[in-house]
Design a protein around this motif. Structure first.
Motif, mmCIF file in Angstrom:
data_model
loop_
_atom_site.group_PDB
_atom_site.id
_atom_site.type_symbol
_atom_site.label_atom_id
_atom_site.label_comp_id
_atom_site.label_asym_id
_atom_site.label_seq_id
_atom_site.Cartn_x
_atom_site.Cartn_y
_atom_site.Cartn_z
ATOM 1 N N CYS A 353 0.877 -1.700 -0.046
ATOM 2 C CA CYS A 353 0.218 0.172 -0.046
ATOM 3 C C CYS A 353 0.896 1.294 0.082
ATOM 4 O O CYS A 353 1.906 1.145 0.494
ATOM 5 C CB CYS A 353 -0.844 0.115 1.612
ATOM 6 S SG CYS A 353 -2.127 -1.880 1.721
ATOM 7 N N PHE A 367 -2.706 0.169 -4.114
ATOM 8 C CA PHE A 367 -3.150 -1.236 -3.348
ATOM 9 C C PHE A 367 -2.347 -1.955 -4.540
ATOM 10 O O PHE A 367 -3.229 -1.904 -5.874
ATOM 11 C CB PHE A 367 -4.208 -0.944 -3.383
ATOM 12 C CG PHE A 367 -4.584 -2.391 -2.467
ATOM 13 C CD1 PHE A 367 -4.108 -2.691 -0.864
ATOM 14 C CD2 PHE A 367 -5.527 -3.257 -2.849
ATOM 15 C CE1 PHE A 367 -4.317 -3.545 -0.011
ATOM 16 C CE2 PHE A 367 -5.037 -4.803 -2.181
ATOM 17 C CZ PHE A 367 -5.135 -4.293 -0.769
ATOM 18 N N CYS A 468 -10.147 -1.387 -1.417
ATOM 19 C CA CYS A 468 -8.687 -0.724 -0.734
ATOM 20 C C CYS A 468 -8.693 0.218 -1.032
ATOM 21 O O CYS A 468 -8.152 1.376 -0.218
ATOM 22 C CB CYS A 468 -8.049 -1.952 -0.299
ATOM 23 S SG CYS A 468 -8.942 -3.704 -0.065
ATOM 24 N N GLY A 469 -8.235 1.222 -2.480
ATOM 25 C CA GLY A 469 -7.812 1.621 -2.791
ATOM 26 C C GLY A 469 -8.467 3.405 -2.979
ATOM 27 O O GLY A 469 -7.900 3.926 -2.764
ATOM 28 N N LEU A 472 -7.319 3.693 0.936
ATOM 29 C CA LEU A 472 -6.522 4.405 1.449
ATOM 30 C C LEU A 472 -6.327 6.251 0.484
ATOM 31 O O LEU A 472 -6.378 7.406 0.925
ATOM 32 C CB LEU A 472 -5.456 4.094 0.524
ATOM 33 C CG LEU A 472 -5.412 2.159 0.933
ATOM 34 C CD1 LEU A 472 -3.817 1.821 -0.356
ATOM 35 C CD2 LEU A 472 -4.989 2.980 2.502
ATOM 36 N N MET A 561 -3.138 -2.275 5.706
ATOM 37 C CA MET A 561 -3.575 -0.425 5.416
ATOM 38 C C MET A 561 -3.181 0.300 6.082
ATOM 39 O O MET A 561 -2.654 1.564 5.931
ATOM 40 C CB MET A 561 -5.075 -0.426 4.808
ATOM 41 C CG MET A 561 -5.169 -1.587 3.555
ATOM 42 S SD MET A 561 -7.090 -2.036 3.387
ATOM 43 C CE MET A 561 -7.676 0.000 3.059
ATOM 44 N N THR A 564 -0.171 1.951 6.516
ATOM 45 C CA THR A 564 0.426 2.705 5.502
ATOM 46 C C THR A 564 -0.376 4.296 5.780
ATOM 47 O O THR A 564 0.342 5.441 6.183
ATOM 48 C CB THR A 564 0.270 2.689 3.920
ATOM 49 O OG1 THR A 564 0.479 1.128 4.283
ATOM 50 C CG2 THR A 564 -0.107 3.942 3.022
#
Length: 623
Positions: A353, A367, A468-469, A472, A561, A564
């Motif tokens: 990540c 990600f 997930c991206g 983030l 995650m 990060t």
């Protein structure tokens, strides 16, 4: 002219939500035609099949179209030509919703074109049309000459504030619920086998959970799948009443395509089974594909002369190689518990990540899971940047939306890029639905939010990597989301009486497996779920076990995650607009705007700020 046949049925704990199916009045030349009604929402669904197979087709050419007619809601289209044009997002998502549970119910090797069309004739702005359209599509196929192993039943459930599953919810009931779920299935002996699930949270999810509504975790969701069986069974029984009333239908008996002969399959197994199995132990996708291509060329060269009398020998040998490859992958998983890349069934691929990847973006997140990589961007805007909706639902605009792009290079291939395809729209909607429940409301944070996922590399589960991206990049942009969300794709292999659930599936495992099962959520609850099967159905107990395995994987992903970025940044980036909002008395709106906008335009000109004033007195200032 044939007499119309109509059946009406009521459902358990669904007062005022009777469904009516009618055939014989409309579209008499279609293979099968059913008019379905719930409330004052009316949908005509037709099913028509070609009389002969499509020339050269090596797949089943099923097409589902949904035609949203604006007259159904008493509206004139808003386009320049005042006519419906290409299908909107809601119609495309409904096409996919109908296609997915129907497709596995056609005969193997069936290559005749089949066209299912759902035309929305009436939309009462209370009862959604998609579920009755799905059930009507099943029924139209059953009473048509098209070979179809139905009927298939479907229901939407809403998780109410009191912690109960409400069947066939109205738009209002859905919006006031914490979670909605569509489940489709078929009868399997005395049980109902689940074939498709589509689920997600709502705009009120976090608020209801904060007020004490039980959270939809794995156990609650498993209970929902079990509860859905009651209404699926009742919907199937209602369809069966019409099937019985229509009577026997002469079903077409088309020639079924033979991908390969038994002789060619046996020859491939005899000469290349061990070599094929060896290629499926190469973990790297590119190296494995190169080895597969080289071996395929060798095997075709070795066997083509032996079957030279058949002009399609090369094609059949290639198909047999794929069949042997599939068997090798599945047998190794079931017998040894080892997957293509050497992982155990419940093991994740390596994770990576990053945030702040692109300096000009309001927020960005990278990600990567194994060979699947997604770069996500967050862009912030003012209220007038909301996405305007022009369809048959009561929704007029969206302030959080997600777009998903899947260019050919992400799989190492060439291709045309002519705008988003149905798959991209569906994947984008799934990722949007997964994150939406944790996005703050406009009252708490007056920004419009757009996230975009650029798939940089794909080897399984790019939609869940997009979830997930998105998390983030949203946190990198300073969006105060309620909790991080992660997603993972699960697979299933059913062989020799055993059910093996796979965590974080590869692209090949998706192709060779029996189920694609995507789950997203926070540490405490599920925010979105999508399930598709390639077999007749899956026991609810197997799905419940898969949910629990997915929960463990999701927690591991969230931990990585958090290493990060553990929480949203305290403020938006310098590249993002700065919005201040406050309220003024409604009677003062005219003074702020001035005659013909003179006052507000002068303020904007002098300060360089962008000012918006809503009808309720809410003022937004963007600097």
């Amino acid at each position: 002219m044939a007499d119309a046949i109509s059946v009406t049925g009521a459902f358990t704990r669904a007062e005022g939500k009777d469904a009516t199916f009618e055939t014989g009045l409309l579209a008499p030349l279609a293979g099968g035609a059913v008019t379905a009604r719930m409330g004052d929402t009316v949908v005509l669904v037709t099913a028509t099949g070609a009389k002969s197979p499509r020339e050269g087709a090596d797949f089943f050419p099923l097409t589902v179209d949904v035609e949203e007619r604006m007259y159904a809601a008493g509206r004139i289209p808003g386009s320049f030509f005042r006519r419906e044009a290409r299908a909107g997002e809601q119609a495309i998502l409904t096409c996919r919703l109908i296609d997915r549970p129907l497709r596995p119910s056609f005969p193997d090797g069936f290559r005749n074109e089949v066209h299912v069309v759902a035309t929305v004739l009436g939309a009462d702005q209370s009862h959604p049309y998609d579920i009755i359209a799905l059930n009507a599509a099943s029924l139209a196929l059953c009473i048509s000459p098209i070979p179809f192993d139905g009927p298939i039943g479907a229901v939407r459930l809403a998780w109410s504030s009191s912690g109960e599953w409400v069947p066939f919810p109205t738009y209002e009931e859905g919006e006031s619920s914490a979670f909605e779920m569509v489940v489709a299935g078929r009868l399997a002996d005395d049980d109902v086998a689940v074939m498709m699930v589509e689920a997600g949270g709502t705009s009120t999810t976090w608020e209801l959970y904060s007020d004490g509504t039980p959270k939809v975790d794995e156990d609650v969701l498993a209970g929902g799948l079990e509860a859905a069986k009651t209404w699926i069974r009742e919907m199937i029984e209602l369809q069966q009443q019409m099937i019985d009333a229509v009577g026997a239908v002469d079903k077409m008996v088309p020639p079924l395509a033979l991908d390969h002969s038994d002789e060619i399959l046996a020859a491939v197994r005899e000469s290349a089974a061990d070599r094929i199995a060896a290629t499926q132990q190469i973990a790297d996708k590119t190296e494995r594909q190169e080895a597969e291509a080289a071996l395929s060329g060798q095997v075709i060269a070795e066997l083509e002369a032996r079957f030279g009398d058949d002009p399609a020998a090369a094609k059949q040998i290639s198909s047999a190689i794929r069949a042997v490859t599939k068997q090798a992958v599945r047998s190794r998983i079931v017998a040894e518990g080892i997957r293509i890349d050497g992982r155990s069934p419940n093991q994740l691929r390596p994770l990576m990540c990053r945030v702040g990847v692109i300096p000009t973006a309001h927020g960005s997140g990278l990600f990567q899971r194994g060979e699947t990589q997604v770069l996500n961007f967050t862009t912030l805007g003012i209220g007038r940047s909301d996405m305007l909706i022009d369809d048959l639902s009561p929704t007029e605009k969206k302030r959080y939306f997600h777009h998903y792009n899947f260019p050919p290079f992400c799989t190492g291939e060439t291709g045309f890029m002519r705008g988003p395809k149905r798959r991209e729209i569906g994947h984008g909607a799934l990722a949007e639905r997964a994150v939406f429940p944790v996005v703050p409301g406009f009252e708490d944070w007056p920004y419009t939010v757009r996230t975009v996922s650029e798939v940089m590399a794909s080897n399984g589960s790019s939609s869940m990597a997009s979830v997930c991206g998105s998390t983030l990049s949203l946190m990198d942009a300073g969006v105060p989301i309620k909790a991080p969300v992660a997603g993972v794709a699960m697979g299933l292999v059913h062989a020799d009486g055993a059910w093996v659930t796979l965590t974080d599936i590869l692209g090949a495992e998706d192709a060779f497996g029996d189920m694609d099962f995507k789950v997203a959520g926070t540490t405490d609850f599920i925010t979105a779920l999508q399930l598709d099967t390639k077999i007749a159905g899956i026991p609810a107990s197997v799905l419940a076990d898969a949910l629990r395995q997915a929960h463990s994987a999701r927690l591991d992903i969230l931990d990585v995650m958090a290493e990060t970025i553990i929480e949203p940044r305290p403020d938006v980036r310098d590249t993002a607009p700065k919005i201040s909002s406050f309220e003024i008395p409604v009677e003062k709106i005219g003074e702020v705007i001035g005659p013909k906008g003179k006052v507000i335009n002068a303020i904007q000109s002098e300060t360089g700020a962008d000012i918006s004033v809503d009808d309720d007195g809410a003022v937004g200032i963007v600097a």
